[in-house]
Design a protein around this motif. Structure first.
Motif, PDB file in Angstrom:
ATOM      1  N   ASP A 323     -16.060  19.501 -13.394  1.00 52.45           N
ATOM      2  CA  ASP A 323     -15.466  20.176 -12.240  1.00 52.45           C
ATOM      3  C   ASP A 323     -16.458  21.169 -11.650  1.00 52.45           C
ATOM      4  N   CYS A 324     -16.488  21.232 -10.321  1.00 53.90           N
ATOM      5  CA  CYS A 324     -17.291  22.223  -9.603  1.00 53.90           C
ATOM      6  C   CYS A 324     -16.347  23.235  -8.973  1.00 53.90           C
ATOM      7  N   ASN A 325     -16.521  24.497  -9.278  1.00 54.69           N
ATOM      8  CA  ASN A 325     -15.703  25.519  -8.613  1.00 54.69           C
ATOM      9  C   ASN A 325     -16.251  25.691  -7.199  1.00 54.69           C
ATOM     10  N   LEU A 326     -15.532  25.143  -6.240  1.00 53.36           N
ATOM     11  CA  LEU A 326     -16.021  25.105  -4.870  1.00 53.36           C
ATOM     12  C   LEU A 326     -15.938  26.449  -4.158  1.00 53.36           C
ATOM     13  N   ASP A 327     -15.353  27.447  -4.809  1.00 50.12           N
ATOM     14  CA  ASP A 327     -15.366  28.794  -4.258  1.00 50.12           C
ATOM     15  C   ASP A 327     -16.618  29.564  -4.682  1.00 50.12           C
ATOM     16  N   THR A 328     -17.410  28.957  -5.574  1.00 48.78           N
ATOM     17  CA  THR A 328     -18.703  29.534  -5.941  1.00 48.78           C
ATOM     18  C   THR A 328     -19.698  29.215  -4.832  1.00 48.78           C
ATOM     19  N   PRO A 329     -20.364  30.208  -4.239  1.00 51.26           N
ATOM     20  CA  PRO A 329     -21.226  29.947  -3.073  1.00 51.26           C
ATOM     21  C   PRO A 329     -22.247  28.835  -3.283  1.00 51.26           C
ATOM     22  N   ILE A 330     -22.895  28.770  -4.427  1.00 45.52           N
ATOM     23  CA  ILE A 330     -23.903  27.724  -4.654  1.00 45.52           C
ATOM     24  C   ILE A 330     -23.270  26.349  -4.567  1.00 45.52           C
ATOM     25  N   LEU A 331     -22.111  26.173  -5.216  1.00 41.73           N
ATOM     26  CA  LEU A 331     -21.475  24.855  -5.291  1.00 41.73           C
ATOM     27  C   LEU A 331     -20.671  24.530  -4.046  1.00 41.73           C
ATOM     28  N   ALA A 332     -20.462  25.488  -3.177  1.00 41.74           N
ATOM     29  CA  ALA A 332     -19.754  25.199  -1.925  1.00 41.74           C
ATOM     30  C   ALA A 332     -20.563  24.272  -1.031  1.00 41.74           C
ATOM     31  N   ALA A 407     -32.871  34.704   0.002  1.00 44.69           N
ATOM     32  CA  ALA A 407     -32.556  36.055  -0.463  1.00 44.69           C
ATOM     33  C   ALA A 407     -33.148  36.343  -1.833  1.00 44.69           C
ATOM     34  N   GLY A 408     -33.856  35.370  -2.399  1.00 42.25           N
ATOM     35  CA  GLY A 408     -34.462  35.561  -3.712  1.00 42.25           C
ATOM     36  C   GLY A 408     -33.536  35.304  -4.876  1.00 42.25           C
ATOM     37  N   GLU A 409     -32.348  34.790  -4.605  1.00 40.90           N
ATOM     38  CA  GLU A 409     -31.389  34.505  -5.684  1.00 40.90           C
ATOM     39  C   GLU A 409     -31.760  33.208  -6.400  1.00 40.90           C
ATOM     40  N   THR A 410     -31.656  33.212  -7.718  1.00 47.40           N
ATOM     41  CA  THR A 410     -32.008  32.044  -8.522  1.00 47.40           C
ATOM     42  C   THR A 410     -30.887  31.010  -8.484  1.00 47.40           C
ATOM     43  N   LEU A 411     -31.251  29.749  -8.437  1.00 47.62           N
ATOM     44  CA  LEU A 411     -30.266  28.657  -8.497  1.00 47.62           C
ATOM     45  C   LEU A 411     -29.842  28.499  -9.954  1.00 47.62           C
ATOM     46  N   SER A 412     -28.833  29.262 -10.324  1.00 42.27           N
ATOM     47  CA  SER A 412     -28.379  29.328 -11.716  1.00 42.27           C
ATOM     48  C   SER A 412     -26.872  29.110 -11.763  1.00 42.27           C
TER      49      SER A 412
END
Length: 578
Positions: A323-332, A407-412
């Protein structure tokens, strides 16, 4: 999936399943059974009589209430001691269980009528079997079905299968054993009652009326689980050791065939290596295929133990996915989800861990199901394509190889699953390495199944990815897991199984149209479109469909695996020990 886990005249759900195996479904036909040839029994003297059977499973039920929380561990236990109105048997045929007959248009128990608003509807009549009693001697009656219907209609109660209770707009009590349901739609699987089961009104109604929102925790199924009046099957719950096991005893009020065993002990051993050790030590007699050892572990055990046990493998509808939590910005961002699937070499994992015996999933629809679309979009292992998608989504490689956005955020991302299942944990490790190769960091954090399912998933508390499985019935419309109205939320007391938070207007329309499309060809076309949307949007990352691995002692007979959400324990009175 869920109810695992949907449609029609019943609260059909998908059921959460453990790794190795709800919204609920109709039988499309008998599917092939893949069973290993039973091994020859050793010429050893066996005890003349056995009155106890000890079963090992890998999860403990998060609740014992039949209508709250869809979890395979609960369904497995309740199969021994609670009987639904209808079920699909081992031949994938819908059969009556606690009712005398299935309603059909031909036998007059199903009648077309006009529903409120002038819509086409159905009137269905169900008559309970004579002699069906709760374990305290109280007859199972229409009042128990009436109470279940009223509680389900109130959203504060938090029952699953909300669409059924909305559709079943009226229930008439005809006599002490007969009720008539009025549905506001005509569905292709209207006779199936799924999870609409009688509940003991003489015990539960007062608790519900006193506090409808708090009923989930006040129910006698939670506070007095060993109360005989809660159970109407061949066994009843006699003792519960929270998190560890359940002891069942024969129900003296059962009027069906007498069970061979006086007592059944169900032990929860969440660590699969420990479960195997208990089997070898004789501390458990059998391991349930529905919630037992992973396929790879079972095959290795079979090679080592020769004829000591009987092994059976059944292909089924257990859908392992992430499952992907689609409210998480990366997974949206859909491109990130597609990249993750392209970067996962599922075929290699299947070959190395399962000997190639699992079926790679393209969507939640199993190729065994007659509505499967052979032309559905596929995601072959393609790390170059995965990298390109991540680039399009704005994630560039950093000096350490991990991707970062502007923004320098890591894809984690966090990746969760049920702790103690060594095969699932092995899959996590492999995926972590594969995703690291395309610049994605994965942080593994696992929880015991009872916490993972009852809190983290049910209340959508996972922040990234969550790996587990759904178990469904054939041609089970997945409303509960994909419809936007089924996203769990506090005001609905966390009912619903759309844990990803998937919202798609066309998917919602398909899920509403599928149950009421009676023409098979037109319904198949709707199914194909559903699969196309799923494969494009990827609310969850499909992994594979499992084959259940059952391990029985040589002296046990009569267990028939089903491969779907109505588990083998619903026919436990047919089990025999030699």
């Amino acid at each position: 999936m869920p109810a695992a886990e949907p449609v029609a005249a019943a609260p059909r759900r998908w059921y959460r399943w453990r790794m190795r195996r709800r919204s609920t479904l109709l039988l499309a036909g008998t599917l092939p059974l893949s069973l290993a040839r039973p091994l020859a029994r050793p010429a050893l003297a066996q005890p003349a009589a056995r009155d106890t059977l000890t079963i090992g499973i890998t999860q403990f039920p998060s609740t014992f209430h039949p209508n709250i929380e869809a979890m395979v561990a609960k369904s497995y236990v309740l199969g021994f001691c609670h009987r639904p109105l209808t079920a699909y048997d081992a031949d994938w045929k819908l059969v009556p269980m606690s009712c005398e007959a299935l309603p059909t248009l031909e036998n007059g128990l199903a009648v077309r009528e006009e529903a409120p608003g002038g819509k086409p509807g159905l009137r269905l009549t169900y008559r309970l079997r004579e002699g069906l009693r709760w374990g305290d001697g109280t007859p199972v009656s229409s009042a128990d079905l009436r109470f279940a219907w009223e509680a389900g209609r109130d959203s504060a109660t938090g029952f699953g299968g909300a669409e059924f209770y909305r559709s079943a707009h009226a229930l008439d009590v005809v006599d002490a054993r007969t009720v008539t349901l009025h549905l506001d739609k005509v569905t292709f699987d209207f006779a199936s009652m799924g999870d609409f089961v009688p509940l003991p009104a003489h015990i539960e109604r007062a608790r519900w009326e006193a506090d409808r929102h708090g009923y989930r925790s006040r129910s006698a199924y939670e506070t007095e689980t060993a109360n005989p009046g809660l159970w109407n099957g061949p066994f009843r719950v006699a003792e519960v050791q929270p998190g560890a096991g359940v002891t069942l005893e024969r129900n003296p009020e059962w009027r069906g065939p007498e069970p061979a065993f006086r007592r059944i002990r169900i032990r929860t051993v969440e660590n699969t290596a420990a479960l195997e050790a208990q089997l070898l030590a004789g501390q458990v007699d059998m391991v349930a295929g529905e919630l037992g050892l992973p396929l790879d572990q079972t095959l290795a055990l079979q090679r080592r133990t020769g004829e000591r046990f009987r092994f059976a493998f059944r292909s089924g509808l257990a859908y392992e996915h992430i499952d992907c939590n689609l409210d998480t910005p990366i997974l949206a961002d859909r491109r990130v989800r597609q990249a993750l699937l392209h970067a996962a070499d599922r075929a290699r994992i299947n070959e190395r861990l399962f000997g190639g015996k699992q079926t790679i999933a393209q969507t939640s629809v199993n190729p065994l199901d007659g509505v499967f679309d052979e032309g559905v979009r596929r995601y072959p292992y393609d790390p170059a394509r995965a990298a390109a998608l991540l680039e399009e989504a704005g994630w560039r490689p950093g000096p350490d190889g991990l991707r970062r956005n502007a923004a320098g955020e890591t894809l984690s991302l966090s990746l969760m699953t049920t702790a103690g299942n060594r095969t699932r944990e092995a899959v996590q490790q492999v995926l972590q390495g594969m995703w690291r190769q395309v610049g994605v960091e994965t942080r593994i954090r696992n929880e015991p199944p009872r916490v993972f399912f009852s809190e983290t998933m049910s209340k959508r508390r996972f922040a990234g990815l969550a790996q587990y499985a759904w178990l469904s019935a054939p041609e089970g419309v997945p409303r509960s897991t994909l419809h936007s109205d089924e996203i769990p939320r506090a005001e609905r007391n966390w009912s619903g199984q759309n844990y990803t938070g998937f919202r798609n207007a066309e998917m919602d329309a398909l899920l509403e149209a599928l149950p009421i499309e009676l023409d098979r060809d037109r319904r198949t076309a709707l199914w194909h479109r559903l699969q196309a949307i799923y494969a494009e949007e990827l609310p969850a990352l499909p992994l594979w469909f499992y084959a259940d691995a059952h391990i029985w002692p040589q002296w046990l007979e009569g267990v028939r695996p089903t491969g779907h959400l109505n588990l083998s324990t619903l026919w436990a009175e047919q089990w025999r020990g030699r």
